[in-house]
Design a protein around this motif. Structure first.
Motif, PDB file in Angstrom:
ATOM      1  N   PHE A  81      -1.938  15.562  -5.252  1.00 47.50           N
ATOM      2  CA  PHE A  81      -3.374  15.478  -4.727  1.00 47.50           C
ATOM      3  C   PHE A  81      -4.112  16.630  -4.437  1.00 47.50           C
ATOM      4  O   PHE A  81      -3.458  17.690  -4.684  1.00 47.50           O
TER       5      PHE A  81
ATOM      6  N   PHE B   4      -1.323  15.955   8.159  1.00 47.79           N
ATOM      7  CA  PHE B   4      -1.132  15.344   6.804  1.00 47.79           C
ATOM      8  C   PHE B   4      -0.870  13.835   6.843  1.00 47.79           C
ATOM      9  O   PHE B   4      -1.909  13.130   6.594  1.00 47.79           O
TER      10      PHE B   4
ATOM     11  N   THR C  61      -6.576  11.762  -4.780  1.00 48.80           N
ATOM     12  CA  THR C  61      -5.116  11.920  -5.196  1.00 48.80           C
ATOM     13  C   THR C  61      -5.166  11.509  -6.708  1.00 48.80           C
ATOM     14  O   THR C  61      -5.777  10.651  -7.187  1.00 48.80           O
TER      15      THR C  61
ATOM     16  N   ARG D 140      -6.615   6.531   6.345  1.00 52.45           N
ATOM     17  CA  ARG D 140      -6.784   6.160   5.185  1.00 52.45           C
ATOM     18  C   ARG D 140      -6.229   4.787   4.613  1.00 52.45           C
ATOM     19  O   ARG D 140      -6.841   3.974   4.278  1.00 52.45           O
ATOM     20  N   LEU D 141      -5.064   4.729   5.049  1.00 53.38           N
ATOM     21  CA  LEU D 141      -3.992   3.688   4.690  1.00 53.38           C
ATOM     22  C   LEU D 141      -4.538   2.500   5.421  1.00 53.38           C
ATOM     23  O   LEU D 141      -4.699   1.163   4.809  1.00 53.38           O
TER      24      LEU D 141
ATOM     25  N   ALA E  45       0.759  -1.140  -0.046  1.00 50.57           N
ATOM     26  CA  ALA E  45       0.186  -0.058  -0.013  1.00 50.57           C
ATOM     27  C   ALA E  45       0.860   1.246   0.038  1.00 50.57           C
ATOM     28  O   ALA E  45       0.465   2.375  -0.594  1.00 50.57           O
ATOM     29  N   ILE E  46       2.150   1.127   0.620  1.00 53.56           N
ATOM     30  CA  ILE E  46       2.855   2.410   0.558  1.00 53.56           C
ATOM     31  C   ILE E  46       3.930   2.530  -0.525  1.00 53.56           C
ATOM     32  O   ILE E  46       4.588   3.536  -0.441  1.00 53.56           O
TER      33      ILE E  46
ATOM     34  N   TRP F 108      11.595  14.189   0.981  1.00 47.19           N
ATOM     35  CA  TRP F 108      10.259  14.833   0.707  1.00 47.19           C
ATOM     36  C   TRP F 108      10.466  16.592   0.417  1.00 47.19           C
ATOM     37  O   TRP F 108      11.102  17.136   1.256  1.00 47.19           O
TER      38      TRP F 108
ATOM     39  N   VAL G 270      -4.411  11.855   8.833  1.00 48.54           N
ATOM     40  CA  VAL G 270      -5.497  11.527   7.971  1.00 48.54           C
ATOM     41  C   VAL G 270      -5.057  10.408   6.998  1.00 48.54           C
ATOM     42  O   VAL G 270      -5.706   9.563   6.775  1.00 48.54           O
ATOM     43  N   SER G 271      -3.839  10.522   6.349  1.00 47.58           N
ATOM     44  CA  SER G 271      -3.241   9.806   5.365  1.00 47.58           C
ATOM     45  C   SER G 271      -3.266   8.276   6.014  1.00 47.58           C
ATOM     46  O   SER G 271      -3.705   7.371   5.190  1.00 47.58           O
TER      47      SER G 271
ATOM     48  N   TRP H 104       8.506  20.131  -1.706  1.00 52.05           N
ATOM     49  CA  TRP H 104       7.387  20.646  -2.266  1.00 52.05           C
ATOM     50  C   TRP H 104       7.878  21.375  -3.418  1.00 52.05           C
ATOM     51  O   TRP H 104       8.963  22.487  -3.096  1.00 52.05           O
TER      52      TRP H 104
ATOM     53  N   GLN I  90      -4.969   5.494  -3.277  1.00 49.75           N
ATOM     54  CA  GLN I  90      -6.105   5.369  -2.311  1.00 49.75           C
ATOM     55  C   GLN I  90      -6.073   5.664  -1.169  1.00 49.75           C
ATOM     56  O   GLN I  90      -7.126   5.851  -0.296  1.00 49.75           O
ATOM     57  N   TRP I  91      -4.917   6.297  -0.747  1.00 46.87           N
ATOM     58  CA  TRP I  91      -5.022   6.742   0.707  1.00 46.87           C
ATOM     59  C   TRP I  91      -4.201   8.018   0.980  1.00 46.87           C
ATOM     60  O   TRP I  91      -4.532   8.706   2.024  1.00 46.87           O
ATOM     61  N   TRP I  92      -3.305   8.347  -0.037  1.00 49.16           N
ATOM     62  CA  TRP I  92      -2.317   9.400   0.231  1.00 49.16           C
ATOM     63  C   TRP I  92      -2.950  10.957  -0.098  1.00 49.16           C
ATOM     64  O   TRP I  92      -3.496  11.393  -0.850  1.00 49.16           O
ATOM     65  N   GLY I  93      -2.902  11.396   0.918  1.00 46.58           N
ATOM     66  CA  GLY I  93      -3.889  12.805   0.954  1.00 46.58           C
ATOM     67  C   GLY I  93      -3.984  13.242   2.528  1.00 46.58           C
ATOM     68  O   GLY I  93      -4.625  12.363   3.317  1.00 46.58           O
ATOM     69  N   PRO I  94      -4.061  14.639   2.892  1.00 47.77           N
ATOM     70  CA  PRO I  94      -4.595  15.002   4.107  1.00 47.77           C
ATOM     71  C   PRO I  94      -6.041  15.184   4.460  1.00 47.77           C
ATOM     72  O   PRO I  94      -6.157  15.610   5.500  1.00 47.77           O
ATOM     73  N   ASP I  95      -6.824  15.099   3.189  1.00 52.55           N
ATOM     74  CA  ASP I  95      -8.277  15.170   3.524  1.00 52.55           C
ATOM     75  C   ASP I  95      -8.933  14.182   2.553  1.00 52.55           C
ATOM     76  O   ASP I  95      -8.257  13.452   2.158  1.00 52.55           O
ATOM     77  N   ALA I  96     -10.235  14.136   2.674  1.00 48.93           N
ATOM     78  CA  ALA I  96     -10.838  13.327   1.573  1.00 48.93           C
ATOM     79  C   ALA I  96     -10.737  13.736   0.133  1.00 48.93           C
ATOM     80  O   ALA I  96     -11.651  13.139  -0.614  1.00 48.93           O
ATOM     81  N   GLY I  97     -10.137  14.773  -0.393  1.00 47.14           N
ATOM     82  CA  GLY I  97      -9.639  14.852  -1.561  1.00 47.14           C
ATOM     83  C   GLY I  97      -9.230  13.966  -2.271  1.00 47.14           C
ATOM     84  O   GLY I  97      -8.566  13.010  -1.872  1.00 47.14           O
TER      85      GLY I  97
ATOM     86  N   LEU J 181      -2.016   1.609  -5.443  1.00 51.31           N
ATOM     87  CA  LEU J 181      -2.773   1.591  -3.924  1.00 51.31           C
ATOM     88  C   LEU J 181      -2.245   2.764  -3.118  1.00 51.31           C
ATOM     89  O   LEU J 181      -2.945   3.278  -2.380  1.00 51.31           O
TER      90      LEU J 181
END
Lengths: 150, 62
Positions: free
Chosen positions: A59, B45, A42, B52-53, A24-25, A86, B48-49, A88, A33-40, A30
Motif C-alpha cells: 500500500f 493501522f 492499495t 474502510r472494511l 473482504a478479508i 505479520w 483506519v483499515s 515487514w 479496497q480497504w487495506w491501508g492506514p490512510d486514504a492512500g 476486495l
C-alpha cells in the motif's frame, strides 16, 4: 515476558453477514479496497488462504511511502477465523500475529481483530530460562538480595 | 512487591543494582517507549483499515 509484549484488540459490529466480511478479508480484489492506514491506494494484494499459504499486500500512504507487509496463514476457518503472521520486509522487527474472529451477531457480524507482538527468539529463550530455572534459583536469589538474614 | 519487581525486570522495564544494603531500582524508558510506538502504529493501522472494511461490506448490502 510474553505478557509484557503489547497487543491491539479492536471489536466492531458490522451490518453485513460473516460470509461477506470473510470475503473482504480474504479475496485480493476486495482486500485492495480497504487495506491501508490512510486514504492512500492499495497497490497489490496476494492471498493464498490456506495454512502455510502466504499473503503480501503493498500500500502507498498519502505521504508517498510504500509498505509491504507479508505473512503466512496459520489458521483458516472460513467465515469464522483467520490467523496469520505479520512481518515487514527488511525491518529487523519481531514477527507479530494477527487474528480475525467473525461471529454472527444480530443479522450481521461481530468482528474481533487481535494483533499480538510475538516474542523474538531471544525473548523466548530468556523467558524460558527465567521460568524453568526459577524454583532452583529462588533461594539463591533471595539470599543475594536480602543477605543472610533473608 | 519483589515478585512485581521481578516481572518488570524480566520485561526489561526496570534495572536493579545493589550497593551494600541498598537496592536501587531504575526505570528503563526505552522498551516502554518501543511498546507504545508499536501500539500506536498498529492501533492507527487497524482502526483506519477496519473503518474502510466496514464501509466496503456495509455499502450496497443485499
Amino acid at each position: 515476558m510474553t505478557n509484557s509484549l503489547p497487543s491491539v484488540t479492536i471489536v466492531r459490529r458490522i451490518k453485513a453477514p460473516p460470509a461477506k466480511v470473510y470475503a473482504a478479508i480474504t479475496q485480493p480484489k476486495l482486500m485492495m479496497q480497504w487495506w491501508g492506514p490512510d486514504a492512500g491506494p492499495t497497490l497489490s494484494a496476494e492471498a493464498d488462504v490456506r495454512p502455510g499459504g502466504h499473503f503480501s499486500v503493498v500500500f502507498r500512504l498519502l505521504n508517498g511511502e510504500e509498505h509491504n507487509p507479508t505473512g503466512v496463514y496459520q489458521e483458516v476457518v472460513p467465515e469464522k477465523k483467520l490467523v496469520f503472521t505479520w512481518e515487514w520486509p527488511g525491518v529487523p522487527e519481531r514477527e507479530s500475529l494477527v487474528t480475525f474472529l467473525l461471529e454472527p451477531f444480530d443479522g450481521g457480524t461481530e468482528l474481533t481483530l487481535i494483533h499480538e507482538h510475538l516474542p523474538d527468539e531471544e525473548a523466548r529463550k530468556s523467558h524460558e530460562q527465567g521460568w524453568t530455572g526459577l524454583l532452583d534459583k529462588l533461594p539463591v536469589f533471595l539470599e543475594v538480595f536480602f543477605g543472610a538474614a533473608g | 512487591m519483589m515478585k512485581h519487581l521481578d516481572v518488570l525486570s524480566d520485561a526489561g522495564l526496570i534495572t536493579r543494582a545493589k550497593t551494600g544494603r541498598t537496592v536501587s531500582v531504575n526505570l528503563s524508558v526505552g522498551p516502554m517507549r518501543e511498546a507504545m510506538e508499536w501500539l500506536k502504529r498498529y492501533e492507527r493501522f487497524w482502526t483506519v483499515s477496519i473503518d474502510r472494511l466496514v464501509a466496503l461490506v456495509e455499502e450496497g448490502g443485499e
